[in-house]
Design a protein around this motif. Structure first.
Motif, PDB file in Angstrom:
ATOM      1  N   ILE A 171       0.880  -1.199   0.149  1.00 58.87           N
ATOM      2  CA  ILE A 171      -0.243   0.114  -0.092  1.00 58.87           C
ATOM      3  C   ILE A 171       0.867   1.349  -0.144  1.00 58.87           C
ATOM      4  O   ILE A 171       1.698   1.381   0.881  1.00 58.87           O
ATOM      5  CB  ILE A 171      -0.834  -0.092   1.153  1.00 58.87           C
ATOM      6  N   GLU A 172       0.712   2.147  -1.047  1.00 61.60           N
ATOM      7  CA  GLU A 172       1.640   3.233  -1.301  1.00 61.60           C
ATOM      8  C   GLU A 172       1.227   4.381  -0.327  1.00 61.60           C
ATOM      9  O   GLU A 172      -0.022   4.531  -0.149  1.00 61.60           O
ATOM     10  CB  GLU A 172       1.641   3.496  -2.765  1.00 61.60           C
ATOM     11  N   GLY A 173       2.002   5.192   0.303  1.00 57.09           N
ATOM     12  CA  GLY A 173       1.823   5.955   1.233  1.00 57.09           C
ATOM     13  C   GLY A 173       0.832   7.303   1.163  1.00 57.09           C
ATOM     14  O   GLY A 173      -0.196   7.347   1.827  1.00 57.09           O
ATOM     15  N   TYR A 174       0.808   7.623  -0.246  1.00 54.98           N
ATOM     16  CA  TYR A 174      -0.002   8.757  -0.450  1.00 54.98           C
ATOM     17  C   TYR A 174      -1.298   8.362  -0.888  1.00 54.98           C
ATOM     18  O   TYR A 174      -2.460   8.848  -0.251  1.00 54.98           O
ATOM     19  CB  TYR A 174       0.410   9.705  -1.712  1.00 54.98           C
ATOM     20  N   SER A 175      -1.579   7.237  -1.232  1.00 58.16           N
ATOM     21  CA  SER A 175      -2.562   6.463  -1.562  1.00 58.16           C
ATOM     22  C   SER A 175      -3.570   6.278  -0.069  1.00 58.16           C
ATOM     23  O   SER A 175      -4.727   6.345  -0.241  1.00 58.16           O
ATOM     24  CB  SER A 175      -2.472   5.021  -2.161  1.00 58.16           C
ATOM     25  N   TRP A 176      -2.765   5.727   0.639  1.00 58.05           N
ATOM     26  CA  TRP A 176      -3.441   5.573   2.242  1.00 58.05           C
ATOM     27  C   TRP A 176      -3.796   6.943   2.841  1.00 58.05           C
ATOM     28  O   TRP A 176      -4.881   6.944   3.320  1.00 58.05           O
ATOM     29  CB  TRP A 176      -2.279   4.797   2.981  1.00 58.05           C
ATOM     30  N   GLN A 177      -2.820   7.848   2.510  1.00 59.22           N
ATOM     31  CA  GLN A 177      -3.315   9.192   3.110  1.00 59.22           C
ATOM     32  C   GLN A 177      -4.376   9.716   2.584  1.00 59.22           C
ATOM     33  O   GLN A 177      -5.350  10.424   3.160  1.00 59.22           O
ATOM     34  CB  GLN A 177      -2.078  10.187   2.764  1.00 59.22           C
ATOM     35  N   TYR A 178      -4.756   9.716   1.074  1.00 55.29           N
ATOM     36  CA  TYR A 178      -5.816  10.356   0.478  1.00 55.29           C
ATOM     37  C   TYR A 178      -7.170   9.688   0.198  1.00 55.29           C
ATOM     38  O   TYR A 178      -8.060   9.928  -0.251  1.00 55.29           O
ATOM     39  CB  TYR A 178      -5.302  10.842  -0.705  1.00 55.29           C
ATOM     40  N   ALA A 179      -6.840   8.145  -0.013  1.00 55.44           N
ATOM     41  CA  ALA A 179      -7.917   7.506  -0.677  1.00 55.44           C
ATOM     42  C   ALA A 179      -7.847   5.965   0.115  1.00 55.44           C
ATOM     43  O   ALA A 179      -8.414   5.061  -0.486  1.00 55.44           O
ATOM     44  CB  ALA A 179      -7.310   7.214  -2.177  1.00 55.44           C
ATOM     45  N   GLN A 180      -7.724   6.074   1.439  1.00 53.96           N
ATOM     46  CA  GLN A 180      -8.061   5.054   2.369  1.00 53.96           C
ATOM     47  C   GLN A 180      -9.110   4.059   2.051  1.00 53.96           C
ATOM     48  O   GLN A 180      -8.969   2.973   1.844  1.00 53.96           O
ATOM     49  CB  GLN A 180      -8.000   5.399   3.568  1.00 53.96           C
ATOM     50  N   PRO A 181     -10.517   4.571   1.829  1.00 50.95           N
ATOM     51  CA  PRO A 181     -11.420   3.574   1.699  1.00 50.95           C
ATOM     52  C   PRO A 181     -11.333   2.743   0.425  1.00 50.95           C
ATOM     53  O   PRO A 181     -11.939   1.758   0.269  1.00 50.95           O
ATOM     54  CB  PRO A 181     -12.790   4.601   1.463  1.00 50.95           C
ATOM     55  N   ASN A 202       0.849  -4.460   3.607  1.00 50.98           N
ATOM     56  CA  ASN A 202       1.706  -3.658   4.269  1.00 50.98           C
ATOM     57  C   ASN A 202       1.742  -2.178   3.771  1.00 50.98           C
ATOM     58  O   ASN A 202       1.486  -1.955   2.782  1.00 50.98           O
ATOM     59  CB  ASN A 202       3.227  -4.223   4.106  1.00 50.98           C
ATOM     60  N   LEU A 203       1.901  -1.360   4.719  1.00 50.35           N
ATOM     61  CA  LEU A 203       2.005   0.195   4.266  1.00 50.35           C
ATOM     62  C   LEU A 203       3.634   0.207   3.903  1.00 50.35           C
ATOM     63  O   LEU A 203       4.504   0.101   4.496  1.00 50.35           O
ATOM     64  CB  LEU A 203       1.673   1.092   5.475  1.00 50.35           C
ATOM     65  N   GLY A 204       3.702   0.767   2.407  1.00 55.82           N
ATOM     66  CA  GLY A 204       4.808   0.848   2.170  1.00 55.82           C
ATOM     67  C   GLY A 204       5.405   2.544   1.909  1.00 55.82           C
ATOM     68  O   GLY A 204       4.703   3.226   2.767  1.00 55.82           O
TER      69      GLY A 204
END
Ligand code: AHN
Ligand code: ZN
Length: 268
Positions: A171-181, A202-204
Motif C-alpha cells: 500500500i503506497e503511502g499517499y494512496s493511504w493518506q488520500y484514498a484509504q476507503p 503492508n504500508l509501503g
C-alpha cells in the motif's frame, strides 16, 4: 506499444503510439480523444498529449483509471548506454496495456456508471534529486485543465509498473493518506480473487507519481498500484535500465492487476 520503440516525447515513435492509443480507445469506448497541452520543463517546455477514453460520458458517478504512456528519455540507472532510452515495457507500457484490455472488456460487459481512462504523457522526465514537479507533467496538466468543465470522479486508480514477475504491491503511502476507503476496496477485491500474495497488506513508502497531483491538485481521491520492493531503487532491478523490456513482463501479473481493476469497476 513497445514495438513502436521508446515513446520518448518529441520522437516519431511517441507520435505513432499516441495515434495507436487514441484509435484503440476509440474502438472500445464511447468517446476518445487526445488532450493537447504544454508544460514548462527544465529545457524550456514539453508538448503534452494525454489520451482520454470514456464510457457513459454523461454519467455523474464516475471512476478514473490512469497510467502514464511515455518512456523516460534515458535509461539513467543503467551503467551501459545510460543516455539511450529503454523499451519501457514495464515502465510506461504495462499500465496502459492493462487498461486497454480493461476497455476492451468494458465494451463487452458495459459498466453501469461512468468510466474514464486517462493515459498521461511526460510522467518520466523527472529528476530524482530535483523537485517532485519535475515528474508527472501530463497529470499535472490534466489536473489543472480537466478535459470537461466541472469534471468529478469518486476515485481514481493509477497503474504504474504492473508487470514484474513476483511483484509486491504494498500500500503506497499517499494512496493511504488520500484514498484509504478505495485502497481497502481494491486490496479486498484482489484478495477475493486470490491475489493477496501480491497485493500485500503492508504500508509501503510514499512515492511521487501521477496520483499525487490528481489528489493534491484535482482533489480526486486516488491510489497507486505500483511495484515496490527491496531493490536499490525500490522499483525493481529493471527500473530505468535496458532490462525493462518484453522479457521482464509477466502475463500472470498483468492478469492479476487487470482482473482486480475490472472487479472494482464492475462492482462500483
Ligand atoms: C520517483 O522516482 C520520485 N518517482 C517515480 C515515478 C516513476 C518513474 N514511475 C515510473 N517511472
Ligand atoms: Zn520511470
Amino acid at each position: 506499444q513497445v514495438s513502436f520503440g521508446p515513446r520518448v516525447p518529441g520522437t516519431d515513435a511517441h507520435k505513432q503510439c499516441a495515434d495507436y492509443l487514441v484509435s484503440s480507445l476509440r474502438s472500445y469506448c464511447d468517446t476518445a480523444f487526445i488532450q493537447v497541452g504544454e508544460m514548462p520543463s527544465k529545457n524550456g517546455s514539453v508538448a503534452i498529449n494525454n489520451v482520454i477514453g470514456s464510457f457513459n460520458p454523461e454519467a455523474t458517478k464516475r471512476v478514473l483509471l490512469m497510467a502514464h504512456w511515455d518512456t523516460r528519455p534515458q535509461a539513467d540507472e543503467d551503467p551501459s548506454r545510460p543516455t539511450e532510452p529503454a523499451d519501457g515495457a514495464n515502465d510506461g507500457a504495462s499500465g496502459v496495456g492493462v487498461l486497454l484490455e480493461t476497455a476492451r472488456q468494458l465494451q463487452q460487459q458495459r459498466p453501469d456508471e461512468g468510466v474514464d481512462i486517462l493515459f498521461f504523457d511526460a510522467e518520466d522526465m523527472g529528476d530524482r534529486q530535483g523537485k517532485p514537479e519535475t515528474w508527472c507533467l501530463g497529470s499535472q496538466y490534466w489536473a489543472k485543465n480537466k478535459h470537461k468543465e466541472n469534471y468529478v470522479a469518486r476515485f481514481g486508480i493509477l497503474l504504474d509498473m504492473v508487470a514484474p514477475e513476483n511483484p509486491t504491491f504494498a500500500i503506497e503511502g499517499y494512496s493511504w493518506q488520500y484514498a484509504q476507503p478505495y485502497v481497502k476496496k481494491v486490496w479486498k477485491a484482489a484478495n477475493d480473487l486470490g491475489y493477496g500474495d501480491i497485493f500485500v497488506n503492508n504500508l509501503g513508502s510514499s512515492l511521487i507519481d501521477d496520483h499525487v497531483f490528481i489528489n493534491q491538485i484535482a482533489g480526486i481521491p486516488s491510489l497507486d498500484i505500483i511495484h515496490y520492493d527491496n531493490s536499490s531503487s525500490g522499483f525493481g532491478e529493471f527500473w530505468h535500465t535496458h532490462d525493462d523490456n518484453m522479457e521482464s513482463i509477466s502475463k500472470i501479473t498483468l492478469k492479476a492487476v487487470g482482473e482486480t481493476v475490472f472487479k472494482v469497476v464492475k462492482e462500483f
